[in-house]
Design an enzyme around this catalytic site. Structure first.
Site, short mmCIF file in Angstrom:
data_model
loop_
_atom_site.label_atom_id
_atom_site.label_comp_id
_atom_site.label_asym_id
_atom_site.label_seq_id
_atom_site.Cartn_x
_atom_site.Cartn_y
_atom_site.Cartn_z
N GLY A 38 8.92 5.60 10.20
CA GLY A 38 9.41 6.11 8.92
C GLY A 38 10.72 5.56 8.44
N GLU B 33 7.02 4.92 16.53
CA GLU B 33 5.96 4.21 15.80
C GLU B 33 6.51 3.50 14.56
OE1 GLU B 33 3.26 7.29 14.64
OE2 GLU B 33 2.58 7.70 16.67
N PRO B 34 7.47 2.60 14.72
CA PRO B 34 8.00 1.94 13.52
C PRO B 34 7.00 0.94 12.96
CG PRO B 34 8.89 0.90 15.49
CD PRO B 34 8.04 2.06 15.96
N GLY B 35 6.89 0.88 11.67
CA GLY B 35 6.03 -0.12 11.02
C GLY B 35 6.86 -0.97 10.09
N ARG B 36 7.22 -0.36 8.98
CA ARG B 36 7.92 -1.08 7.92
C ARG B 36 9.16 -1.82 8.42
NH1 ARG B 36 7.63 0.55 2.51
NH2 ARG B 36 6.95 2.60 3.22
N ARG C 117 2.24 -2.24 -4.05
CA ARG C 117 3.30 -1.24 -3.93
C ARG C 117 3.95 -0.87 -5.27
NH1 ARG C 117 7.41 -1.46 -1.36
NH2 ARG C 117 7.21 0.64 -0.52
N TYR D 257 3.45 2.97 -5.96
CA TYR D 257 4.62 3.81 -5.60
C TYR D 257 5.84 3.53 -6.47
CZ TYR D 257 1.88 3.33 -1.28
OH TYR D 257 0.88 3.24 -0.36
N CYS E 176 -6.19 -7.11 -15.49
CA CYS E 176 -6.33 -6.51 -16.82
C CYS E 176 -6.04 -5.02 -16.86
CB CYS E 176 -7.73 -6.79 -17.34
SG CYS E 176 -7.97 -8.56 -17.43
N TYR F 196 3.00 -3.48 4.28
CA TYR F 196 2.15 -2.86 3.27
C TYR F 196 1.95 -3.79 2.07
CZ TYR F 196 3.46 1.07 6.22
OH TYR F 196 3.68 1.87 7.30
#
Ligand code: LLP
Length: 426
Positions: free
Chosen positions: A244, A279-282, A320, A324, A351, A380
Protein backbone atom coordinates in the site's frame (compact mmCIF):
# COMPACT_ATOMS: atom_id res chain seq x y z
CA UNK A 1 15.41 7.12 -7.20
CA UNK A 2 15.23 5.51 -10.61
CA UNK A 3 17.44 4.82 -13.59
CA UNK A 4 15.69 6.99 -16.19
CA UNK A 5 18.00 9.94 -16.71
CA UNK A 6 18.65 12.75 -19.13
CA UNK A 7 22.09 12.42 -20.77
CA UNK A 8 23.43 13.95 -23.99
CA UNK A 9 20.11 15.71 -24.51
CA UNK A 10 17.86 12.68 -24.25
CA UNK A 11 16.29 10.25 -21.80
CA UNK A 12 18.07 6.99 -21.13
CA UNK A 13 17.08 3.90 -19.23
CA UNK A 14 20.31 2.69 -17.61
CA UNK A 15 22.72 2.41 -20.57
CA UNK A 16 20.10 2.44 -23.33
CA UNK A 17 18.58 5.40 -25.18
CA UNK A 18 14.79 5.29 -24.94
CA UNK A 19 14.65 6.60 -28.51
CA UNK A 20 16.48 3.47 -29.70
CA UNK A 21 13.88 1.22 -28.05
CA UNK A 22 11.01 3.28 -29.48
CA UNK A 23 12.46 3.10 -32.97
CA UNK A 24 13.09 -0.64 -32.91
CA UNK A 25 10.17 -1.92 -30.81
CA UNK A 26 7.66 0.69 -31.96
CA UNK A 27 5.31 2.73 -29.80
CA UNK A 28 3.46 2.60 -27.51
CA UNK A 29 5.89 0.45 -25.51
CA UNK A 30 6.56 -0.12 -21.82
CA UNK A 31 10.21 0.00 -20.71
CA UNK A 32 11.43 -1.30 -17.35
CA UNK A 33 14.76 -0.84 -15.60
CA UNK A 34 16.24 -3.92 -13.92
CA UNK A 35 18.46 -1.73 -11.74
CA UNK A 36 15.47 0.22 -10.41
CA UNK A 37 13.54 -2.99 -9.72
CA UNK A 38 16.45 -4.39 -7.75
CA UNK A 39 17.09 -1.12 -6.01
CA UNK A 40 13.52 -0.68 -4.82
CA UNK A 41 13.29 -4.24 -3.57
CA UNK A 42 16.60 -3.70 -1.77
CA UNK A 43 15.51 -0.39 -0.23
CA UNK A 44 12.31 -1.94 1.08
CA UNK A 45 14.08 -5.04 2.35
CA UNK A 46 16.77 -2.98 4.10
CA UNK A 47 14.08 -0.82 5.70
CA UNK A 48 12.04 -3.70 7.13
CA UNK A 49 15.14 -5.73 7.99
CA UNK A 50 16.56 -2.96 10.14
CA UNK A 51 14.65 -4.24 13.19
CA UNK A 52 15.65 -7.90 13.53
CA UNK A 53 14.65 -7.88 17.19
CA UNK A 54 11.18 -6.53 16.33
CA UNK A 55 10.37 -7.77 12.80
CA UNK A 56 12.78 -10.72 12.49
CA UNK A 57 13.54 -11.54 8.85
CA UNK A 58 10.36 -10.50 7.04
CA UNK A 59 9.08 -12.25 3.95
CA UNK A 60 8.71 -9.71 1.17
CA UNK A 61 5.93 -11.01 -1.01
CA UNK A 62 5.96 -8.67 -4.00
CA UNK A 63 2.35 -8.10 -5.13
CA UNK A 64 2.36 -9.45 -8.67
CA UNK A 65 -0.76 -7.61 -9.64
CA UNK A 66 1.28 -4.41 -9.99
CA UNK A 67 3.40 -5.88 -12.79
CA UNK A 68 3.44 -9.60 -13.48
CA UNK A 69 5.68 -9.72 -16.52
CA UNK A 70 7.70 -12.93 -16.26
CA UNK A 71 11.07 -11.27 -16.79
CA UNK A 72 10.24 -8.56 -14.26
CA UNK A 73 9.26 -11.29 -11.83
CA UNK A 74 12.37 -13.31 -12.46
CA UNK A 75 14.50 -10.22 -11.90
CA UNK A 76 12.81 -9.75 -8.52
CA UNK A 77 12.87 -13.47 -7.69
CA UNK A 78 16.61 -13.60 -8.36
CA UNK A 79 16.95 -10.69 -5.93
CA UNK A 80 15.17 -12.78 -3.29
CA UNK A 81 11.57 -11.63 -3.56
CA UNK A 82 8.57 -13.74 -2.62
CA UNK A 83 5.17 -13.21 -4.21
CA UNK A 84 1.70 -12.11 -3.22
CA UNK A 85 -0.70 -13.62 -5.75
CA UNK A 86 -4.44 -13.34 -6.34
CA UNK A 87 -5.23 -15.99 -8.95
CA UNK A 88 -4.09 -19.35 -10.23
CA UNK A 89 -2.55 -17.47 -13.13
CA UNK A 90 -0.45 -15.34 -10.81
CA UNK A 91 0.68 -18.38 -8.81
CA UNK A 92 1.69 -20.03 -12.07
CA UNK A 93 3.60 -16.91 -13.09
CA UNK A 94 5.41 -16.71 -9.75
CA UNK A 95 6.43 -20.37 -9.92
CA UNK A 96 7.51 -20.05 -13.55
CA UNK A 97 9.66 -17.04 -12.68
CA UNK A 98 11.41 -19.05 -9.97
CA UNK A 99 9.70 -17.86 -6.79
CA UNK A 100 9.77 -20.83 -4.38
CA UNK A 101 6.26 -21.98 -3.39
CA UNK A 102 7.25 -21.48 0.24
CA UNK A 103 7.50 -17.74 -0.45
CA UNK A 104 4.11 -17.39 -2.14
CA UNK A 105 1.04 -15.92 -0.45
CA UNK A 106 -2.37 -16.44 -2.09
CA UNK A 107 -4.77 -13.52 -1.46
CA UNK A 108 -8.09 -12.37 -2.93
CA UNK A 109 -11.78 -12.27 -2.04
CA UNK A 110 -13.07 -14.88 -4.45
CA UNK A 111 -10.74 -17.83 -4.87
CA UNK A 112 -12.43 -20.69 -6.70
CA UNK A 113 -12.23 -24.29 -5.47
CA UNK A 114 -9.96 -25.04 -8.38
CA UNK A 115 -7.61 -22.19 -7.47
CA UNK A 116 -7.49 -23.27 -3.83
CA UNK A 117 -6.70 -26.82 -4.90
CA UNK A 118 -3.97 -25.53 -7.19
CA UNK A 119 -2.43 -23.45 -4.38
CA UNK A 120 -2.50 -26.43 -1.99
CA UNK A 121 -0.89 -28.71 -4.58
CA UNK A 122 1.79 -26.10 -5.20
CA UNK A 123 2.47 -25.88 -1.46
CA UNK A 124 2.19 -22.12 -1.04
CA UNK A 125 3.31 -20.52 2.19
CA UNK A 126 -0.11 -19.18 3.13
CA UNK A 127 -3.62 -18.65 1.85
CA UNK A 128 -5.12 -15.37 3.04
CA UNK A 129 -8.79 -16.10 3.63
CA UNK A 130 -11.21 -13.20 3.35
CA UNK A 131 -14.60 -14.51 4.49
CA UNK A 132 -16.40 -17.30 6.34
CA UNK A 133 -17.77 -19.03 3.22
CA UNK A 134 -14.31 -18.99 1.74
CA UNK A 135 -12.89 -20.60 4.87
CA UNK A 136 -15.54 -23.32 4.75
CA UNK A 137 -14.69 -24.06 1.13
CA UNK A 138 -10.98 -24.09 1.87
CA UNK A 139 -11.55 -26.67 4.61
CA UNK A 140 -13.57 -28.85 2.24
CA UNK A 141 -11.06 -28.58 -0.61
CA UNK A 142 -8.19 -29.42 1.75
CA UNK A 143 -10.03 -32.40 3.28
CA UNK A 144 -10.87 -33.76 -0.16
CA UNK A 145 -7.16 -33.69 -0.89
CA UNK A 146 -6.24 -35.11 2.50
CA UNK A 147 -4.06 -32.10 3.30
CA UNK A 148 -4.09 -29.28 5.82
CA UNK A 149 -4.36 -25.73 4.47
CA UNK A 150 -2.03 -23.15 6.06
CA UNK A 151 -3.99 -19.93 6.16
CA UNK A 152 -4.25 -16.46 7.64
CA UNK A 153 -7.42 -14.48 8.13
CA UNK A 154 -7.54 -11.14 6.41
CA UNK A 155 -8.92 -8.63 8.85
CA UNK A 156 -10.87 -5.62 7.70
CA UNK A 157 -9.85 -3.14 10.38
CA UNK A 158 -12.45 -0.58 9.34
CA UNK A 159 -9.64 1.80 8.45
CA UNK A 160 -9.50 2.61 4.77
CA UNK A 161 -6.70 4.54 3.09
CA UNK A 162 -5.32 5.15 -0.36
CA UNK A 163 -4.96 7.52 -3.26
CA UNK A 164 -8.52 7.09 -4.56
CA UNK A 165 -11.83 5.63 -3.32
CA UNK A 166 -11.49 2.81 -5.86
CA UNK A 167 -8.21 1.60 -4.36
CA UNK A 168 -9.18 1.85 -0.69
CA UNK A 169 -9.67 -1.64 0.73
CA UNK A 170 -9.71 -1.43 4.53
CA UNK A 171 -13.02 0.40 5.04
CA UNK A 172 -15.91 -1.54 6.52
CA UNK A 173 -18.01 -1.01 3.37
CA UNK A 174 -15.19 -2.43 1.22
CA UNK A 175 -15.51 -6.07 0.21
CA UNK A 176 -12.21 -7.19 1.75
CA UNK A 177 -11.65 -9.25 4.88
CA UNK A 178 -13.66 -9.95 8.02
CA UNK A 179 -14.23 -7.81 11.10
CA UNK A 180 -12.02 -8.20 14.15
CA UNK A 181 -14.79 -10.07 16.01
CA UNK A 182 -15.36 -12.47 13.10
CA UNK A 183 -11.61 -13.03 12.85
CA UNK A 184 -11.47 -14.10 16.50
CA UNK A 185 -14.37 -16.51 16.10
CA UNK A 186 -13.25 -17.98 12.76
CA UNK A 187 -9.69 -18.46 13.96
CA UNK A 188 -10.86 -20.36 17.05
CA UNK A 189 -13.29 -22.49 15.05
CA UNK A 190 -10.68 -23.23 12.40
CA UNK A 191 -8.23 -24.45 15.03
CA UNK A 192 -10.74 -27.26 15.72
CA UNK A 193 -11.56 -27.97 12.05
CA UNK A 194 -9.97 -30.78 10.08
CA UNK A 195 -8.12 -29.57 7.00
CA UNK A 196 -7.31 -26.13 8.38
CA UNK A 197 -4.16 -24.75 9.97
CA UNK A 198 -4.71 -21.18 11.14
CA UNK A 199 -1.28 -19.59 11.28
CA UNK A 200 -1.85 -15.87 11.36
CA UNK A 201 -3.59 -12.66 10.45
CA UNK A 202 -3.32 -10.35 7.45
CA UNK A 203 -4.45 -6.89 6.45
CA UNK A 204 -4.10 -4.55 3.49
CA UNK A 205 -6.00 -1.30 3.82
CA UNK A 206 -5.41 0.37 0.47
CA UNK A 207 -2.99 1.45 -2.20
CA UNK A 208 -1.04 4.66 -2.91
CA UNK A 209 -1.16 5.50 0.80
CA UNK A 210 0.46 8.84 1.55
CA UNK A 211 0.02 8.98 5.31
CA UNK A 212 1.15 6.51 7.97
CA UNK A 213 -1.70 7.32 10.37
CA UNK A 214 -4.30 4.86 9.01
CA UNK A 215 -1.64 2.15 8.70
CA UNK A 216 -0.69 2.74 12.31
CA UNK A 217 -4.31 2.35 13.39
CA UNK A 218 -4.73 -0.84 11.38
CA UNK A 219 -1.48 -2.37 12.67
CA UNK A 220 -2.49 -1.52 16.23
CA UNK A 221 -5.74 -3.43 15.75
CA UNK A 222 -3.86 -6.40 14.26
CA UNK A 223 -1.43 -6.46 17.15
CA UNK A 224 -4.29 -6.46 19.65
CA UNK A 225 -5.87 -9.38 17.82
CA UNK A 226 -2.68 -11.44 17.84
CA UNK A 227 -2.41 -10.87 21.57
CA UNK A 228 -6.10 -11.70 22.12
CA UNK A 229 -5.83 -14.95 20.14
CA UNK A 230 -2.79 -15.98 22.12
CA UNK A 231 -4.55 -15.11 25.38
CA UNK A 232 -7.19 -17.60 24.26
CA UNK A 233 -4.49 -20.24 23.92
CA UNK A 234 -4.31 -20.14 20.11
CA UNK A 235 -1.08 -20.26 18.17
CA UNK A 236 -0.22 -17.35 15.86
CA UNK A 237 2.97 -17.65 13.83
CA UNK A 238 2.56 -15.20 10.95
CA UNK A 239 1.49 -11.58 10.57
CA UNK A 240 0.99 -10.14 7.08
CA UNK A 241 0.96 -6.34 7.10
CA UNK A 242 0.10 -5.96 3.41
CA UNK A 243 1.36 -3.38 0.94
CA UNK A 244 0.00 0.00 0.00
CA UNK A 245 2.87 2.42 0.37
CA UNK A 246 2.52 5.20 -2.18
CA UNK A 247 5.03 6.57 -4.67
CA UNK A 248 5.52 10.15 -5.85
CA UNK A 249 3.28 10.80 -8.87
CA UNK A 250 2.79 14.12 -10.64
CA UNK A 251 0.99 16.61 -8.43
CA UNK A 252 0.48 14.20 -5.52
CA UNK A 253 1.55 14.47 -1.90
CA UNK A 254 4.92 12.85 -1.30
CA UNK A 255 4.37 9.50 0.42
CA UNK A 256 6.32 8.45 3.50
CA UNK A 257 9.52 6.57 2.73
CA UNK A 258 10.04 2.86 3.42
CA UNK A 259 12.25 3.72 6.41
CA UNK A 260 9.47 5.65 8.16
CA UNK A 261 6.99 2.92 7.29
CA UNK A 262 9.27 0.21 8.66
CA UNK A 263 10.00 2.15 11.86
CA UNK A 264 6.28 2.55 12.44
CA UNK A 265 5.58 -1.14 11.71
CA UNK A 266 8.35 -2.22 14.06
CA UNK A 267 7.13 0.07 16.80
CA UNK A 268 3.42 -0.72 16.51
CA UNK A 269 3.31 -4.34 15.42
CA UNK A 270 6.85 -5.59 16.06
CA UNK A 271 8.19 -7.93 18.73
CA UNK A 272 5.39 -10.50 18.39
CA UNK A 273 7.68 -13.41 17.53
CA UNK A 274 5.93 -14.18 14.25
CA UNK A 275 7.03 -14.47 10.63
CA UNK A 276 6.25 -10.98 9.33
CA UNK A 277 5.08 -10.64 5.73
CA UNK A 278 4.87 -7.50 3.61
CA UNK A 279 3.16 -7.26 0.22
CA UNK A 280 4.54 -4.19 -1.56
CA UNK A 281 3.59 -3.81 -5.21
CA UNK A 282 3.57 -0.28 -6.49
CA UNK A 283 6.62 0.94 -4.60
CA UNK A 284 8.76 -1.82 -6.11
CA UNK A 285 7.80 -1.33 -9.76
CA UNK A 286 6.09 2.04 -10.37
CA UNK A 287 9.21 4.13 -10.89
CA UNK A 288 10.98 1.24 -12.59
CA UNK A 289 8.85 1.68 -15.70
CA UNK A 290 7.82 4.22 -18.31
CA UNK A 291 5.33 4.08 -21.14
CA UNK A 292 6.80 5.50 -24.34
CA UNK A 293 4.45 7.03 -26.83
CA UNK A 294 4.73 9.12 -29.97
CA UNK A 295 2.87 12.33 -30.77
CA UNK A 296 0.60 11.64 -33.75
CA UNK A 297 -0.44 15.25 -34.24
CA UNK A 298 -1.56 18.35 -32.43
CA UNK A 299 -5.17 19.36 -32.90
CA UNK A 300 -5.97 22.92 -32.06
CA UNK A 301 -9.39 24.49 -31.75
CA UNK A 302 -9.66 27.90 -33.32
CA UNK A 303 -9.69 31.16 -31.41
CA UNK A 304 -7.38 30.13 -28.62
CA UNK A 305 -9.39 27.02 -27.74
CA UNK A 306 -7.99 23.78 -26.42
CA UNK A 307 -4.81 22.31 -27.82
CA UNK A 308 -4.99 18.50 -27.95
CA UNK A 309 -1.75 16.57 -27.97
CA UNK A 310 -2.86 13.34 -29.67
CA UNK A 311 -0.61 10.40 -28.77
CA UNK A 312 -0.40 6.86 -30.06
CA UNK A 313 -0.89 5.56 -26.50
CA UNK A 314 -4.42 5.44 -25.17
CA UNK A 315 -6.50 4.50 -22.15
CA UNK A 316 -6.31 0.85 -23.19
CA UNK A 317 -2.51 1.02 -22.68
CA UNK A 318 -2.57 3.02 -19.43
CA UNK A 319 -5.91 2.93 -17.63
CA UNK A 320 -4.96 4.76 -14.47
CA UNK A 321 -5.88 8.31 -15.52
CA UNK A 322 -9.31 7.21 -16.84
CA UNK A 323 -10.05 4.95 -13.88
CA UNK A 324 -8.60 6.81 -10.91
CA UNK A 325 -8.02 10.35 -12.20
CA UNK A 326 -4.34 9.55 -11.80
CA UNK A 327 -1.62 11.89 -13.03
CA UNK A 328 1.61 10.67 -14.52
CA UNK A 329 4.51 12.98 -15.13
CA UNK A 330 5.03 13.46 -18.87
CA UNK A 331 8.51 14.06 -20.18
CA UNK A 332 9.87 14.61 -23.65
CA UNK A 333 12.36 11.89 -24.56
CA UNK A 334 14.44 14.47 -26.46
CA UNK A 335 13.70 17.83 -24.84
CA UNK A 336 14.01 20.84 -27.11
CA UNK A 337 16.54 23.41 -26.11
CA UNK A 338 14.38 26.45 -26.91
CA UNK A 339 12.58 26.19 -23.56
CA UNK A 340 9.21 26.87 -25.21
CA UNK A 341 6.15 25.61 -23.41
CA UNK A 342 2.51 25.03 -24.32
CA UNK A 343 -0.67 24.05 -22.52
CA UNK A 344 -2.06 20.75 -23.74
CA UNK A 345 -4.90 18.34 -23.20
CA UNK A 346 -3.05 15.05 -23.67
CA UNK A 347 -5.27 12.42 -25.26
CA UNK A 348 -5.16 9.04 -26.97
CA UNK A 349 -6.90 7.82 -30.14
CA UNK A 350 -9.65 5.82 -28.38
CA UNK A 351 -13.16 7.00 -29.11
CA UNK A 352 -14.30 8.28 -25.77
CA UNK A 353 -13.59 11.37 -23.75
CA UNK A 354 -12.32 9.19 -20.90
CA UNK A 355 -9.30 8.64 -23.09
CA UNK A 356 -7.74 11.82 -21.71
CA UNK A 357 -4.46 11.52 -19.80
CA UNK A 358 -4.46 15.06 -18.50
CA UNK A 359 -6.14 18.39 -19.17
CA UNK A 360 -4.57 21.83 -19.53
CA UNK A 361 -1.13 20.65 -18.50
CA UNK A 362 1.75 23.06 -18.98
CA UNK A 363 4.39 21.06 -20.86
CA UNK A 364 7.41 21.58 -23.06
CA UNK A 365 6.28 22.23 -26.65
CA UNK A 366 5.86 19.05 -28.70
CA UNK A 367 5.76 18.44 -32.43
CA UNK A 368 4.32 15.51 -34.36
CA UNK A 369 6.65 12.50 -34.19
CA UNK A 370 8.15 13.51 -30.84
CA UNK A 371 8.47 10.84 -28.18
CA UNK A 372 6.80 11.27 -24.79
CA UNK A 373 7.53 9.23 -21.67
CA UNK A 374 4.79 8.60 -19.12
CA UNK A 375 6.84 8.34 -15.95
CA UNK A 376 6.10 5.97 -13.03
CA UNK A 377 4.12 3.66 -15.31
CA UNK A 378 5.72 0.41 -14.16
CA UNK A 379 2.93 -0.39 -11.68
CA UNK A 380 -0.64 -1.11 -12.78
CA UNK A 381 0.23 -0.08 -16.33
CA UNK A 382 0.75 -2.94 -18.77
CA UNK A 383 -1.07 -5.40 -16.49
CA UNK A 384 -4.26 -3.39 -16.82
CA UNK A 385 -3.97 -2.98 -20.56
CA UNK A 386 -6.68 -4.20 -22.91
CA UNK A 387 -7.28 -4.48 -26.64
CA UNK A 388 -10.17 -2.01 -26.56
CA UNK A 389 -10.74 -0.50 -30.01
CA UNK A 390 -8.80 -3.54 -31.33
CA UNK A 391 -5.54 -1.95 -30.41
CA UNK A 392 -2.78 -4.53 -29.90
CA UNK A 393 -1.42 -4.71 -26.35
CA UNK A 394 1.66 -2.54 -25.95
CA UNK A 395 4.83 -4.61 -25.81
CA UNK A 396 7.13 -4.63 -22.78
CA UNK A 397 10.89 -4.17 -22.80
CA UNK A 398 13.33 -4.91 -19.99
CA UNK A 399 16.65 -3.10 -19.79
CA UNK A 400 19.71 -4.34 -17.94
CA UNK A 401 22.79 -2.13 -18.14
CA UNK A 402 23.36 -1.51 -21.86
CA UNK A 403 21.21 -4.43 -23.02
CA UNK A 404 17.50 -4.58 -23.69
CA UNK A 405 15.02 -7.22 -24.72
CA UNK A 406 11.38 -7.39 -25.68
CA UNK A 407 9.91 -9.41 -22.80
CA UNK A 408 6.37 -9.31 -24.08
CA UNK A 409 5.78 -8.88 -27.76
CA UNK A 410 3.14 -6.80 -29.45
CA UNK A 411 0.59 -9.29 -30.81
CA UNK A 412 -0.02 -9.32 -34.54
CA UNK A 413 -3.59 -8.88 -35.73
CA UNK A 414 -3.56 -12.54 -36.79
CA UNK A 415 -2.64 -13.56 -33.24
CA UNK A 416 -5.40 -11.36 -31.85
CA UNK A 417 -8.03 -12.83 -34.19
CA UNK A 418 -6.84 -16.42 -33.71
CA UNK A 419 -8.37 -16.45 -30.22
CA UNK A 420 -11.80 -15.84 -31.78
CA UNK A 421 -12.81 -18.92 -33.73
CA UNK A 422 -15.78 -18.42 -35.99
CA UNK A 423 -19.08 -19.81 -34.71
CA UNK A 424 -19.73 -23.02 -36.66
CA UNK A 425 -22.99 -21.70 -38.10
CA UNK A 426 -21.38 -18.65 -39.69
N1 LLP B 1 -1.77 -6.89 -1.18
C1 LLP B 1 -3.07 -6.91 -1.51
C2 LLP B 1 -3.95 -7.89 -0.86
C3 LLP B 1 -3.57 -6.00 -2.46
O1 LLP B 1 -4.86 -6.01 -2.78
C4 LLP B 1 -2.69 -5.07 -3.07
C5 LLP B 1 -3.18 -4.12 -4.07
C6 LLP B 1 -1.33 -5.12 -2.71
C7 LLP B 1 -0.90 -6.03 -1.76
C8 LLP B 1 -0.31 -4.20 -3.32
O2 LLP B 1 -0.57 -2.87 -3.00
P1 LLP B 1 0.47 -1.73 -3.42
O3 LLP B 1 1.70 -1.90 -2.59
O4 LLP B 1 0.74 -1.88 -4.86
O5 LLP B 1 -0.26 -0.47 -3.12
N2 LLP B 1 -4.81 -0.57 -9.94
C9 LLP B 1 -4.68 0.40 -8.88
C10 LLP B 1 -4.09 -0.21 -7.63
C11 LLP B 1 -4.87 -1.38 -7.08
C12 LLP B 1 -4.26 -2.02 -5.87
C13 LLP B 1 -4.99 -3.22 -5.44
N3 LLP B 1 -4.41 -3.98 -4.37
C14 LLP B 1 -3.87 1.58 -9.37
O6 LLP B 1 -3.48 1.62 -10.53
O7 LLP B 1 -3.64 2.54 -8.62
Amino acid sequence: MNHFELRDGELWCEGVRLSEIAEQAGTPVYVYSSATLRRHLGVFRDAVSAYPDRLGTPLIAYALKANSNLSVLQTLAEAGSGADTVSEGEIRRALKAGVPAGRIVFSGVGKSDREMAFALDAGVFQINVESEPELERLARVAREKGVTAPFAIRVNPGVGAGGHAKITTGGITDKFGVTAEEAMRLYAEASRTAGLKPQGLACHIGSQISDLTPLRRAFTILRGLVEALRADGLEVTTLDLGGGLGVPYFNQPDPPGPEDFAAMAAEVAGGLDVQYVFEPGRMIVANAGVLLSRVIHIHRRPDGGRRFLVLDAAMNDLMRPALYDAFHDLRPVKPRTDGERETYDVVGPVCETGDTFTRERDLPRFEPGDLVAFMSAGAYGAVMGSEYNTRPLAPEVLVRDDRWAVVRSRPTYEEMFAAEPKAPWL
